[in-house]
Design an enzyme around this catalytic site. Structure first.
Site, PDB file in Angstrom:
ATOM      1  CE  LYS A 554      -3.444  -0.630  -0.492  1.00  0.00           C
ATOM      2  NZ  LYS A 554      -4.033  -1.002  -1.805  1.00  0.00           N
ATOM      3  CB  THR A 555       4.182   2.190  -0.326  1.00  0.00           C
ATOM      4  OG1 THR A 555       4.778   1.084  -1.002  1.00  0.00           O
ATOM      5  CG2 THR A 555       4.134   1.932   1.168  1.00  0.00           C
ATOM      6  CB  THR A 557       4.607  -1.928  -4.738  1.00  0.00           C
ATOM      7  OG1 THR A 557       3.342  -2.509  -4.386  1.00  0.00           O
ATOM      8  CG2 THR A 557       5.349  -1.546  -3.467  1.00  0.00           C
ATOM      9  CD1 TRP A 757       0.629  11.204 -11.926  1.00  0.00           C
ATOM     10  CD2 TRP A 757       1.097  11.747 -14.028  1.00  0.00           C
ATOM     11  NE1 TRP A 757       0.923  12.546 -11.940  1.00  0.00           N
ATOM     12  CE2 TRP A 757       1.228  12.912 -13.232  1.00  0.00           C
ATOM     13  CE3 TRP A 757       1.349  11.864 -15.398  1.00  0.00           C
ATOM     14  CZ2 TRP A 757       1.580  14.140 -13.748  1.00  0.00           C
ATOM     15  CZ3 TRP A 757       1.711  13.083 -15.918  1.00  0.00           C
ATOM     16  CH2 TRP A 757       1.820  14.217 -15.097  1.00  0.00           C
ATOM     17  N   GLY A 774      -5.652   2.871  -6.954  1.00  0.00           N
ATOM     18  CA  GLY A 774      -5.891   4.303  -6.985  1.00  0.00           C
ATOM     19  C   GLY A 774      -7.234   4.715  -6.422  1.00  0.00           C
ATOM     20  CE  LYS A 776     -10.146  10.901  -6.810  1.00  0.00           C
ATOM     21  NZ  LYS A 776     -10.871  12.064  -7.386  1.00  0.00           N
TER      22      LYS A 776
END
Length: 824
Positions: A554-555, A557, A757, A774, A776
């Site tokens: 969860k960084t 990767t 991106w 990604g 939210k």
């Protein structure tokens, strides 16, 4: 008359008062003298050698198991203790090598530099079982605040200290150790090393041996004190009486302590101090004993030993190189001598029957003598023609070779059904990594020492190939068939060293049933020519990755994996049917599938010199065994780690789990985790560690740096990767040294609908990650962020110190965090 009687009464009363005053004065003087004498007796009487009690265990296992209870005050069951190391790289690697070769199950944490100490307790529990200082002066010169913290911790939790003092060109010849009744005398040449049999810490080290002659170097330090808290462990004489005449009286060549044991009588803290480093072999033994003693034998070695010595290539060899009658007699005599130390010790002979009676007359008589004494040895079959099993590609031919050797044994009465097989296989590049293993129910022993070969005419050449071995299992159906009767690899006997390694009273047993460990390591078979020769010709190490993305989870990767895959010279591993783009080889049970299974995830490179293959498994970062396993197979690989604010990572982890499981249950779980107190139940504390521990970045990075050089590690700023990936990818390409340089500014485009991106396609279209990426998330509550910020505060400070020490740039989120808080 009355007047006279009154006067007499006054006189008698005065005498009695005077005697009472004298008696009181005498009692006061006696008490003061007694107190002074008692104080002197306690501090100087050499008979007082009792150290503060330690909760000793029976030392029956191989050391402290992860998560095991130690029974020490303040150490709760289920809390893993570490060794806190204040080290440089060189000594740190030596210590790790000793711990691993001793089969200790341990954790280490490298303490921060610049004179600080790490967080010593967590949830009112002690974090460290032992403190080790590479430089003793850094310990004694700690600032008052940190020294007081460390001393209180050691005293309260019964934690000992090991310190080393290695003199350099700036060291004083003589000086008192600050704060201790102990003097150091340095830059000495010593001789005649011996062990003090009265030293309480001795356990493995034998006290009845003397190492005669000069010690290497002239930079030894000796300790001098008249305080009974210091017990010499190792002592030596100076090269000449002149060199120490300025502070030593009496004997022309007295003994001086180079290693001392502080029994804790001075300040309640036990220590072991070394007047040199670990280069000298005897120091390594005493160091192991010091660890055992200072940890109450929670980290120690059992005195049971299992020894199997193979003598290979019986009957094999050219004329003039084979065993003669005198050699057989020497073998029998040596076996009898060893039996005085190890009851029932028996050599294990490996034979190839084809070469029986193919030598000179004297050598043929040696063959006959071996058979005359066949019942005095154990035997195991090699191939009939002494061919290496991996050269056979036909199972029937392999079986016939084995059958011929069996028939030869039956015809000559050689006992081959004794249950004692070959002494194992070389299982890794370094002796400290060697483990046995079980394959299809067959126990395969490890090589503990690969040194002396029976082909003594090539002895000097063989000494050059003692460096690297690998555990290679060929998965043919015939493996279990031939592995049960012979080794599938080159043969080497144990090199016996004549040194006082173990007490003679130890229970040493000669057996082929050595303890098999589950911690075996897959090594790169291409790093040693000899092992590469026995590897299948159809395989190539070029399919192994050149770099790893290790996480944490969860960084970002997956985004980094996606961006790297766009590069024309970079190739990702194939996806897994169960773990998608992650192989998760080094972190879990997949490791048992072996090298072939791992390599099948990578394509054959089209150009070995330019293709960069990689894999990404985010749980490698905080898995304890992953760095050791990865470095064993991929020692030259580069490593990428992505870091975001640990509070945001923990919240993202929760949201990810919430999206895949019961939201209500997870909401309660996360709330419980971030509000857990010191009195929380063990299962909740375990959940807290599982949720929050991956964000303790510095500790995990330090573990990776035990196995990889700092130049192999690159920290990716996760926040910057999200906001400006092209800039981050420029730095990643430079670190990897990949060519050509790929233009990510043109390859990536921000997608407003996704909020991150994506890959730019023709016609203005985009290709983004899946719906699960990604996402939210809802904002973190103020209470949760406050808790997590406080929880990670000291850990982020440790990360700052580590990155500064490594010369790595600080991530943008860490700089902002430091600027917005008062603890920077």
């Amino acid at each position: 008359m009355a007047t006279a009687g009154l006067g007499l009464w006054k006189l008698l009363r005065g005498v009695r008062q005077l005697e009472l005053h004298r008696l009181i004065l005498a009692l006061i003087i006696f008490c003061l003298l007694s107190m002074a004498f008692l104080a002197y007796y306690i501090s100087n009487n050499p008979k007082i050698k009792e150290a503060p009690p330690l909760p000793f265990s029976d030392c029956g296992g191989a050391g402290m198991a992860p998560g095991s209870s130690t029974g020490a005050a303040g150490w709760a069951p289920g809390v893993q203790r570490a060794l806190c190391l204040f080290l440089g790289v060189r000594l740190g690697q030596e210590i790790i090598a000793i711990l691993e070769s001793s089969r200790f199950r341990y954790q280490t944490e490298i303490a921060p530099g610049k004179g600080g100490v790490p967080t010593l307790t967590e949830q009112n529990q002690g974090r460290y079982a032992l403190i080790i200082y590479e430089n003793l002066l850094k310990y004694v010169n700690l600032d008052a605040w940190n020294r007081d913290l460390l001393d209180k911790y050691c005293s309260e939790y019964g934690v000992g200290v090991i310190g080393f003092y290695k003199a350099n060109e700036n060291s004083l010849l003589s000086a008192q150790l600050k704060g201790f009744p102990l003097f150091l005398h340095s830059h000495l040449g010593l001789r005649d090393y011996r062990i003090n049999p009265s030293a309480p810490l001795l356990y493995i080290t034998k006290p009845n041996q003397v190492e005669q002659g000069l010690l290497p170097g002239d930079d030894w330090t000796v300790f001098q004190s008249n305080h009974s808290t210091y017990e010499p462990v190792l002592v030596a004489s100076t090269k000449s009486s002149v060199s120490m005449a300025h502070f030593v009286a009496g004997s022309s060549r007295p003994a001086h302590a180079t290693v001392v044991q502080d029994l804790g009588l001075h300040d309640g803290i036990q220590r072991v101090l070394f007047g040199n480093n670990l280069n000298y072999w005897l120091h390594k033994l005493v160091f192991v004993d010091a660890i055992a003693y200072l940890t109450g034998r929670r980290l120690c070695l059992s005195l049971d030993r299992h020894i199997l010595v193979d003598v290979d290539d019986i009957f094999v060899g050219k004329e003039g190189t084979r065993m003669k009658v005198s050699d057989v007699e020497a073998l029998l005599n040596t076996q009898n001598k060893l039996r005085t130390l190890v009851p029932n010790f028996t050599f294990n002979l490996g034979f190839s029957g084809k070469f029986y009676h193919t030598g000179t007359d004297d050598e043929d008589r040696g063959d006959d003598m071996l058979l005359e004494h066949r019942m005095d040895f154990w035997w195991f079959p090699h191939m009939w023609s002494h061919m290496q099993p991996h050269l056979f590609h036909n199972v029937s031919v392999l079986a016939e070779q084995m059958r011929l050797n069996k028939v030869f044994a039956q015809e000559h009465g050689i006992p081959i059904d004794m249950g004692h097989q070959h002494g194992g296989v070389p299982t890794s590049a370094s002796a400290r990594y060697r483990r046995g293993f079980i394959h299809n129910g067959i126990q395969v022993l490890p090589r503990q020492t690969c040194g002396l070969f029976t082909h003594t005419i090539f002895y000097n050449e063989y000494l050059e190939v003692q460096k690297s071995w690998t555990r290679v299992l060929e998965e043919e159906s015939s493996f279990s068939q031939f592995c049960s009767t012979l080794s599938a690899f080159y043969d080497a006997s144990v090199q016996l060293r004549k040194r006082p390694l173990y007490r003679r009273s130890a229970s040493l047993r000669n057996t082929s049933k050595s303890s098999l460990k589950s911690g075996s390591l897959w090594q790169n078979p291409c790093h040693d020519k000899r092992h590469k020769d026995i590897w299948s010709k159809e395989k190539t190490c070029d399919r192994l990755p050149r770099f790893l993305i290790i996480g944490p989870q969860k960084t970002g990767t997956t985004a980094l994996h996606s961006f790297l895959s766009l590069h024309p010279a970079i190739t990702s591993s194939f996806p897994s049917s169960t773990t998608f783009e992650e192989i998760q080889f080094f972190s879990g049970s997949n490791y048992n599938n072996g090298i072939d299974w791992y390599m099948d995830f990578f394509p054959l490179p089209s150009n070995v010199s330019t293709d960069f293959m990689f894999e990404k498994s985010a749980n490698y970062f905080d898995t304890e065994v992953a760095p050791k396993r990865a470095a064993a197979l991929l020692p030259r690989a580069k490593v990428l780690a992505i870091l975001i604010h640990p509070a945001d990572r923990a919240h993202s982890w929760y949201q990810h789990q919430r999206a895949h499981q019961d939201p209500a249950a997870l909401n309660n779980t996360f709330h419980a985790v971030v509000t857990a107190s010191a009195s929380a139940p063990r299962d909740l504390l375990a959940l807290q560690r599982r949720c929050l521990t991956p964000g303790v970045y510095a500790a995990h990075l330090e573990r990776w740096l035990l196995y990889y050089q700092p130049s192999q590690l690159h920290i990716v700023d996760g926040a910057l990767l999200r906001s400006n990936p092209a800039l981050v990818m420029e730095g990643v390409q430079k670190f990897l040294g990949v060519t050509p340089v790929f233009n990510y500014t043109q390859a990536l485009i921000y997608d407003d609908s996704k909020g991150f991106w994506c890959q730019r396609l023709d016609g203005g279209r985009t290709k983004c990650l899946g719906k699960s990426k990604g996402r939210k998330y809802t904002e973190m509550s103020t209470e949760t962020r406050a808790y997590l910020t406080e929880y990670y505060r000291e850990h982020n400070v440790e990360l700052l110190r580590l990155l500064n020490r490594l010369g790595q740039p600080l991530p943008s989120w860490l700089r902002q965090d430091l600027q917005s808080t008062s603890w920077s």
